[in-house]
Design an enzyme around this catalytic site. Structure first.
Site, short mmCIF file in Angstrom:
data_model
loop_
_atom_site.label_atom_id
_atom_site.label_comp_id
_atom_site.label_asym_id
_atom_site.label_seq_id
_atom_site.Cartn_x
_atom_site.Cartn_y
_atom_site.Cartn_z
N GLU A 136 0.82 -1.21 0.00
CA GLU A 136 0.00 0.00 0.00
C GLU A 136 0.85 1.27 0.00
OE1 GLU A 136 -4.17 -0.89 2.14
OE2 GLU A 136 -2.42 -1.42 3.35
N GLU A 153 -4.64 -9.00 3.78
CA GLU A 153 -5.36 -8.60 4.99
C GLU A 153 -6.66 -9.34 5.24
OE1 GLU A 153 -2.96 -4.84 3.92
OE2 GLU A 153 -3.90 -6.53 2.89
#
Length: 704
Positions: free
Chosen positions: A139, A160
């Protein structure tokens, strides 16, 4: 807000801080670049992660650079990592330290507050993905304007949702718009829930995650030259997969991709884990909206998920077991006692044996020789290995030189004399004690007294295999799970004779093979197969008693297991399953049934209970029903689920009392890495505690 961030950071007094190192670089054109290197100052065994203190340091550096950028003091910023790592993700230890919803919200918001500075620095930003980049690590790269990636950056992804969260620091918004919603949700949803797959550097470049792919030898130099070319306009970045979801036609693609991903999730977890559903909810709500709007949704979602029992179960399973306990196996001998392994022998050339040979040659880079009864079988095994190596080459996971070397190291022979100079010989022949004893007698006749003998048995007594050997002290159980390349677990079983040098070599070898090693005693089926077969026995017994097939096969859905019992039965193969049932029945009695119905299917050469009709719908095979007989005591789904829970609590209680492994955590680790037990259930023993089965059956919980 800064005060809130500081409060969260104060909770992490033991955080290993990933520092932000600043260097100014003058590019060939004369333009100035600020290069940030994220480094925790430790070697490659300690990956860099981002806890609150690390994020605050990075944010402070970026805040100062934002002011300098506005003054025109430099032309671009780049961010990279220490050798082998960009960032391995958020520091999960930090997340478990959060004591309130306010702390959780602050941690979620801190990531955005930091990454947004990269996105809005005022000058072009670059990420040089030099190594592993997972979760928050990928990210941070996505928050930059441009990205380069090393061809050896072997693990890029957003895992995640598999860990009980969502890619909540911008990944869920930025990635699908960069590479398209279909590919984006593959990375966000499908890859994590398919054995936690990741992308190689080459695969990430092909998808459009990165704008350039460079070799590791001069990765930084080439990335700097790429940066200079972009800044001067000499190179125009082309992103054919990038999309704008404010376009109605593109928005429709996002909706369709979300629908497909929802079907995938339902098939995988059947509502048992909230994170993938929440990820799709945030994804859908962000269609056609701004990144700022999505950020608020992401923060809300992270705050909610961090409070769930599923997330805390996942942290136990992933952090405490997979990440920590697996690196320090209970009962493993001193590694200094291990003997060197410079040549490996594999008895057999069937599918399992060939998979083992492939693993050994890929991980150890030593000669591996297979033996079998005739040249035809050997040729088939060698062809399989060479074909799999070619697949690795095609996928960019091995170079042509590496493939050529591996192929040259593998050979076959119809005589066991080929094992004369081997240091380690493993058998993978038919699961019959007399066959395995004969194999070891033949091998022992030609190998040196120091050569270690290993069995890949899944259910037979290692002790009995060694009873007639001249050197039983060098025999060890070395049990892999199928498919060998994918399943991490390796059960290592010693006998009363196995010496510490043999066990030490087995553990060192297992580590070199990149397996999760668990020491067990020599007990029938060790851990995973014993637990799984007890589960299967209860389902089979309920079916034989008259429970409808659909009920029996779906009653365990709340567990979120990787597949239904009857699907697993068909995959293993009915004869194999029955053979193991017979072994466990002989060892442990009536707890493990030898089903007459299952034997009837085998006798009539019926391979599965379910078949598909002309419309593709799964139905009970009429031929199967015709040869079976049933009782008149059917169970409901709820009754069968409770029955299975209680049976598992009993079997694991007995297993621990017998000392098969040292602690409940070892059972949990075995089931997660060897049977795909869902992380969101935390481990099989915490699950049995939570549903009350441990106390119902054993009078106490497995975990205090």
């Amino acid at each position: 807000m800064t005060q809130d961030f500081s409060a969260v950071a104060a909770l992490m007094k033991n955080e290993i801080i990933t520092h932000t190192l600043v260097e100014e670089v003058q590019l060939p054109s004369g333009k100035k670049l600020v290069l940030l290197t994220l480094d925790n100052g430790l070697d490659h065994k300690k990956p860099t992660t981002l806890g609150p203190n690390s994020l605050l340091e990075l944010r402070e550096v970026l805040t100062g650079l934002q002011q300098r950028a506005s003054n025109g003091e430099f032309d671009a910023l780049a961010i990279t990592g220490k050798p082998f790592f960009l960032i391995a993700g958020a520091d999960l230890s930090a997340v478990t330290s959060l004591s309130s919803a306010a702390d959780a919200r602050a941690m979620a918001a801190l990531g955005h507050a930091t990454y947004d500075l990269l996105a809005d620095l005022g000058v072009p930003t670059f990420s040089f993905i030099n190594g592993l980049a997972l979760g928050g690590g990928l990210e941070i790269a996505l928050a930059c304007t441009y990205r380069t990636v090393s061809s050896t950056a072997g693990a890029l992804g957003l895992p995640e949702s598999y860990l009980g969260l969502i890619p909540g620091w911008g990944g869920i918004y930025r990635l699908p718009r960069l590479i398209g919603p279909e590919a984006g949700l593959q990375v966000i949803i499908e890859n994590p829930w398919n054995n936690n797959r990741t992308l190689s550097g080459a695969a990430a470049y092909k998808l459009g995650v990165a704008d350039a792919l460079f070799e590791p030898a001069d990765f930084l130099e080439q990335s700097l030259l790429f940066t200079d070319a972009v800044l001067t306009g000499a190179h125009k970045v082309n992103r054919p997969n990038a999309v704008d979801d404010t376009d109605p036609a593109v928005a429709e693609r996002f909706v369709a991709a979300a629908d497909a991903a929802a079907s995938f999730v339902e098939a995988k977890v059947s509502g048992a884990a909230p994170a993938p559903y929440k990820a799709l909810e945030v994804f859908r709500a962000g269609i056609g909206k701004s990144q700022k709007h999505s950020a608020e949704l992401e923060i809300d979602a992270l705050t909610e998920l961090m409070a769930t029992k599923e997330f805390h179960n996942t942290i136990y399973g992933f952090l405490d077991l997979v990440q920590r306990r697996s690196k320090r196996p209970a009962g493993a001998p001193d590694a200094k006692l291990a003997r060197p392994v410079t040549k490996v022998g594999v008895v057999g050339a069937g599918l399992m044996a060939s998979q083992l040979a492939l693993l050994f040659v890929r991980r150890l880079n030593v000669p591996v020789v297979l033996t079998d009864l005739d040249q035809r079988r050997i040729d088939q095994g060698l062809d399989y290995i060479r074909g799999e190596l070619d697949k690795q080459l095609a996928k960019g996971r091995m170079s042509q030189d590496a493939v050529n070397r591996a192929k040259a190291l593998v050979s076959g022979s119809v005589t066991k004399d080929a094992f004369a100079d081997a240091d380690f010989v493993i058998e993978a022949v038919f699961e019959e004690l007399s066959v395995k004893k004969q194999v070891f007698a033949e091998v022992e006749a030609v190998v040196s007294p120091e050569c270690i003998l290993a069995t890949n048995t899944s259910s037979l007594s290692v002790t009995e295999m060694g009873r007639d050997l001249k050197h039983p002290e060098r025999l060890v159980g070395f049990h892999f799970f199928n498919p060998v390349a994918v399943m991490p677990l390796l059960e290592i079983a010693g006998t009363e004779w196995t010496n510490e040098s043999t066990l030490s070599t087995a553990f060192v070898l297992g580590k070199a093979l990149r397996k999760t090693c668990v020491r067990t005693t020599d007990s029938a089926a060790f851990v995973v197969n014993r637990v799984l077969l007890r589960l299967m026995s209860e389902v089979q017994a309920a079916f034989d008693e008259g429970t409808e097939a659909q009920v029996a096969d779906t009653a365990l859905q709340p567990m979120g297991l990787p597949m239904t019992p009857f699907t697993l039965l068909a995959m293993v193969g009915l004869p194999v399953a029955q053979h193991v049932n017979e072994s466990l029945h002989a060892a442990f009695g009536e707890r493990f049934i030898v089903s007459a119905n299952l034997q009837a299917l085998i006798d009539n050469q019926i391979k599965a209970l379910w078949v598909k009709d002309d419309s593709g719908t799964a139905i009970i095979d009429p031929a199967a029903m015709a040869v079976m007989s049933f009782g008149d005591s059917p169970s409901t789904k709820e009754q069968l689920l409770t029955r299975v829970q209680d049976a598992l609590a009993q079997e694991i209680g007995l297993l621990l009392a017998e000392g098969v492994v040292q602690e409940p955590q070892d059972v949990d680790l075995c089931m997660i890495t060897g049977a795909g037990w869902p992380l969101h259930l935390g481990g099989i023993t915490p699950y049995l505690d939570q549903v009350g089965a441990s106390e119902r059956i054993n009078g106490k919980k497995f975990h205090s």
